[in-house]
Design a protein around this motif. Structure first.
Motif, PDB file in Angstrom:
ATOM      1  N   ILE A  28       0.844  -1.194   0.000  1.00  0.00           N
ATOM      2  CA  ILE A  28       0.000   0.000   0.000  1.00  0.00           C
ATOM      3  C   ILE A  28       0.876   1.241   0.000  1.00  0.00           C
ATOM      4  CG2 ILE A  28      -1.715   1.303   1.316  1.00  0.00           C
ATOM      5  CD1 ILE A  28      -2.731  -1.373   2.398  1.00  0.00           C
ATOM      6  N   TYR A  29       0.512   2.187  -0.856  1.00  0.00           N
ATOM      7  CA  TYR A  29       1.172   3.495  -0.863  1.00  0.00           C
ATOM      8  C   TYR A  29       0.378   4.499  -0.029  1.00  0.00           C
ATOM      9  CZ  TYR A  29       3.351   7.769  -2.565  1.00  0.00           C
ATOM     10  OH  TYR A  29       3.993   8.974  -2.639  1.00  0.00           O
ATOM     11  N   ASP A  30      -0.942   4.494  -0.153  1.00  0.00           N
ATOM     12  CA  ASP A  30      -1.770   5.443   0.582  1.00  0.00           C
ATOM     13  C   ASP A  30      -3.222   4.979   0.537  1.00  0.00           C
ATOM     14  OD1 ASP A  30      -3.563   7.937   0.849  1.00  0.00           O
ATOM     15  OD2 ASP A  30      -1.608   8.737   1.401  1.00  0.00           O
ATOM     16  N   ALA A  31      -3.898   5.076   1.661  1.00  0.00           N
ATOM     17  CA  ALA A  31      -5.333   4.781   1.720  1.00  0.00           C
ATOM     18  C   ALA A  31      -6.044   5.889   2.480  1.00  0.00           C
ATOM     19  CB  ALA A  31      -5.579   3.429   2.385  1.00  0.00           C
ATOM     20  N   GLY A  32      -5.649   7.119   2.193  1.00  0.00           N
ATOM     21  CA  GLY A  32      -6.187   8.281   2.899  1.00  0.00           C
ATOM     22  C   GLY A  32      -5.167   8.851   3.852  1.00  0.00           C
ATOM     23  N   ASP A  33      -5.184  10.167   4.030  1.00  0.00           N
ATOM     24  CA  ASP A  33      -4.188  10.855   4.847  1.00  0.00           C
ATOM     25  C   ASP A  33      -4.724  11.192   6.234  1.00  0.00           C
ATOM     26  OD1 ASP A  33      -2.435  10.741   2.753  1.00  0.00           O
ATOM     27  OD2 ASP A  33      -2.678  12.832   2.146  1.00  0.00           O
ATOM     28  N   ILE A  34      -3.798  11.242   7.187  1.00  0.00           N
ATOM     29  CA  ILE A  34      -4.107  11.610   8.571  1.00  0.00           C
ATOM     30  C   ILE A  34      -3.088  12.666   9.002  1.00  0.00           C
ATOM     31  CG2 ILE A  34      -4.284  10.826  10.964  1.00  0.00           C
ATOM     32  CD1 ILE A  34      -4.707   7.964   9.772  1.00  0.00           C
ATOM     33  N   ALA A  80       3.334  15.622  11.698  1.00  0.00           N
ATOM     34  CA  ALA A  80       3.560  14.577  10.697  1.00  0.00           C
ATOM     35  C   ALA A  80       2.252  14.208  10.022  1.00  0.00           C
ATOM     36  CB  ALA A  80       4.177  13.345  11.348  1.00  0.00           C
ATOM     37  N   CYS A  81       2.336  13.978   8.734  1.00  0.00           N
ATOM     38  CA  CYS A  81       1.177  13.488   7.991  1.00  0.00           C
ATOM     39  C   CYS A  81       1.379  12.003   7.727  1.00  0.00           C
ATOM     40  CB  CYS A  81       1.010  14.239   6.674  1.00  0.00           C
ATOM     41  SG  CYS A  81      -0.358  13.592   5.676  1.00  0.00           S
ATOM     42  N   GLU A  82       0.473  11.204   8.197  1.00  0.00           N
ATOM     43  CA  GLU A  82       0.524   9.764   7.974  1.00  0.00           C
ATOM     44  C   GLU A  82      -0.296   9.393   6.759  1.00  0.00           C
ATOM     45  OE1 GLU A  82      -0.617   7.248  11.142  1.00  0.00           O
ATOM     46  OE2 GLU A  82       0.945   7.934  12.507  1.00  0.00           O
ATOM     47  N   GLN A  83       0.250   8.520   5.940  1.00  0.00           N
ATOM     48  CA  GLN A  83      -0.512   7.919   4.853  1.00  0.00           C
ATOM     49  C   GLN A  83      -0.960   6.545   5.340  1.00  0.00           C
ATOM     50  OE1 GLN A  83       2.914   8.665   2.187  1.00  0.00           O
ATOM     51  NE2 GLN A  83       1.393   9.409   0.730  1.00  0.00           N
ATOM     52  N   ARG A  84      -2.264   6.368   5.458  1.00  0.00           N
ATOM     53  CA  ARG A  84      -2.790   5.123   6.017  1.00  0.00           C
ATOM     54  C   ARG A  84      -2.255   3.923   5.237  1.00  0.00           C
ATOM     55  NH1 ARG A  84      -8.847   4.006   6.958  1.00  0.00           N
ATOM     56  NH2 ARG A  84      -8.918   4.296   4.695  1.00  0.00           N
ATOM     57  N   GLY A  85      -1.730   2.977   5.979  1.00  0.00           N
ATOM     58  CA  GLY A  85      -1.286   1.735   5.388  1.00  0.00           C
ATOM     59  C   GLY A  85       0.058   1.763   4.712  1.00  0.00           C
ATOM     60  N   ARG A  86       0.752   2.914   4.691  1.00  0.00           N
ATOM     61  CA  ARG A  86       1.989   3.070   3.919  1.00  0.00           C
ATOM     62  C   ARG A  86       3.011   1.997   4.285  1.00  0.00           C
ATOM     63  NH1 ARG A  86       4.713   7.462   1.321  1.00  0.00           N
ATOM     64  NH2 ARG A  86       6.250   6.451  -0.018  1.00  0.00           N
ATOM     65  N   PHE A  87       3.528   1.335   3.265  1.00  0.00           N
ATOM     66  CA  PHE A  87       4.543   0.294   3.348  1.00  0.00           C
ATOM     67  C   PHE A  87       3.998  -1.030   3.882  1.00  0.00           C
ATOM     68  CE2 PHE A  87       7.238   4.200   4.128  1.00  0.00           C
ATOM     69  CZ  PHE A  87       7.656   4.313   2.817  1.00  0.00           C
ATOM     70  N   GLY A  88       2.708  -1.085   4.191  1.00  0.00           N
ATOM     71  CA  GLY A  88       2.116  -2.328   4.651  1.00  0.00           C
ATOM     72  C   GLY A  88       1.610  -3.169   3.484  1.00  0.00           C
ATOM     73  N   ARG A  89       1.453  -4.436   3.719  1.00  0.00           N
ATOM     74  CA  ARG A  89       0.948  -5.345   2.693  1.00  0.00           C
ATOM     75  C   ARG A  89      -0.577  -5.264   2.658  1.00  0.00           C
ATOM     76  NH1 ARG A  89       2.870  -9.228  -0.447  1.00  0.00           N
ATOM     77  NH2 ARG A  89       1.568 -11.027  -0.990  1.00  0.00           N
ATOM     78  N   ASP A  90      -1.124  -5.217   1.469  1.00  0.00           N
ATOM     79  CA  ASP A  90      -2.569  -5.139   1.302  1.00  0.00           C
ATOM     80  C   ASP A  90      -3.169  -6.527   1.464  1.00  0.00           C
ATOM     81  OD1 ASP A  90      -5.166  -4.573   0.720  1.00  0.00           O
ATOM     82  OD2 ASP A  90      -4.802  -3.855  -1.325  1.00  0.00           O
ATOM     83  N   VAL A  91      -3.851  -6.739   2.596  1.00  0.00           N
ATOM     84  CA  VAL A  91      -4.517  -8.015   2.851  1.00  0.00           C
ATOM     85  C   VAL A  91      -6.025  -7.796   3.023  1.00  0.00           C
ATOM     86  CG1 VAL A  91      -2.494  -9.154   3.833  1.00  0.00           C
ATOM     87  CG2 VAL A  91      -3.987  -7.791   5.322  1.00  0.00           C
ATOM     88  N   GLY A  92      -6.513  -6.703   2.424  1.00  0.00           N
ATOM     89  CA  GLY A  92      -7.942  -6.433   2.467  1.00  0.00           C
ATOM     90  C   GLY A  92      -8.398  -5.582   3.622  1.00  0.00           C
TER      91      GLY A  92
END
Length: 291
Positions: free
Chosen positions: A126-132, A138-150
């Motif tokens: 995952i690159y980004d699933a919405g910003d926080i 700091a701005c977090e990109q949800r899921g960044r660098f995590g594996r997409d498992v749904g």
């Protein structure tokens, strides 16, 4: 569905354009207008567009004016009620425009929609699933660098959208002044998300896929993106943050300096810090009080 204009800021993005425009051609809901704002490319981007995509409208700028300036010029040319901002190094799934536009049509209080962005070449990351936006700046990109498992397959509300692949209500964006061109590039979308929220708008998340190379153009910048992220973080803080959050910001800055020292870019980080303190102080002196 309302008409959708796609605005593509381009800076030496020739190698990505065929993939992006091919994915736009394959949309189940076609765009009513495609505008490419070229930031002084020297790699043949404009010549390619004229030869291979004569239906694309091109606005040529003489130099690299930055993402925020280019996008604002694209918004001015847009005829659609909705505007999709898409980077050159992005490829969209065929239902991207239809589902993003449907998400806005279903929520009259939303001004923007974020999508699920995955890393091109490592499609399960995952690159980004919405910003926080956090209180330490700091701005977090949800899921960044995590594996997409749904884990991000449910539509919902997020703080803001990454403008690398996002959909906006044109009038809402222009109503809050568009993108702040002081940012040049990076975090201008976070600043816009905050201003839209302060104006009463929300942001939806729609789990439709966009593949993103990630920093496809930033390697051309001196110091890549690190300098701009540091400077713009403090510009954002100066514009909006209350004084009581500054200890959190200071703690985050100290951790970033340690990380920069470990990775051999302390000088670059310090230059960004100095520029950011100046930009943040200037913004703080002139800012309007947020409610």
């Amino acid at each position: 569905m309302p008409a959708v204009t796609v605005v593509v800021p381009c800076w030496n993005g020739r190698r990505w354009l065929s993939g992006l425009l091919g994915s736009l051609t394959n949309q189940t809901q076609p765009a009513s207008q495609i505008v490419v704002v070229d930031n002084g490319s020297t790699d043949g981007s404009v010549a390619y567009l004229r030869a291979a995509h004569p239906d694309v409208e091109i606005l040529e700028l003489a130099r690299n004016t930055g993402f925020a300036f280019a996008v604002n010029r694209g918004l001015e040319l847009a005829r659609g009620e909705l505007v999709a901002l898409v980077n050159t190094d992005v490829m969209l799934s065929p239902d991207w425009l239809a589902r993003m536009a449907g998400a806005l049509a279903a929520d009259a209080q939303a001004a923007s929609v974020a999508c699920k962005m995955r890393q091109f070449g490592s499609e399960r990351l995952i690159y980004d699933a919405g910003d926080i936006l956090r209180r330490d700046g700091a701005c977090e990109q949800r899921g960044r660098f995590g594996r997409d498992v749904g884990q991000y397959e449910e539509a919902g509300e997020v703080f803001g959208a990454c403008a690398g692949a996002a959909l906006y209500r044109r009038d809402a964006v222009l109503g809050v002044g568009g993108f702040d061109e002081r940012f040049f590039a990076y975090l201008e979308d976070v600043d816009l998300a905050l201003r839209l929220r302060l104006a009463g708008w929300g942001c939806r998340y729609e789990p439709v896929l966009a593949l993103h190379v990630g920093e496809g153009s930033s390697h051309q910048l001196t110091g890549a993106h690190h300098y701009l992220v540091e400077r713009n973080t403090l510009l954002l803080v100066g514009k909006w943050f209350p004084l009581r959050w500054l200890p959190l910001v200071a703690y985050r800055q100290a951790s970033w300096l340690r990380d920069a020292a470990r990775h051999g870019r302390l000088g670059l980080q310090l230059r960004g810090l100095r520029a950011g303190v100046g930009a943040g102080l200037r913004a703080a002196r002139t800012r309007r009080r947020a409610p």
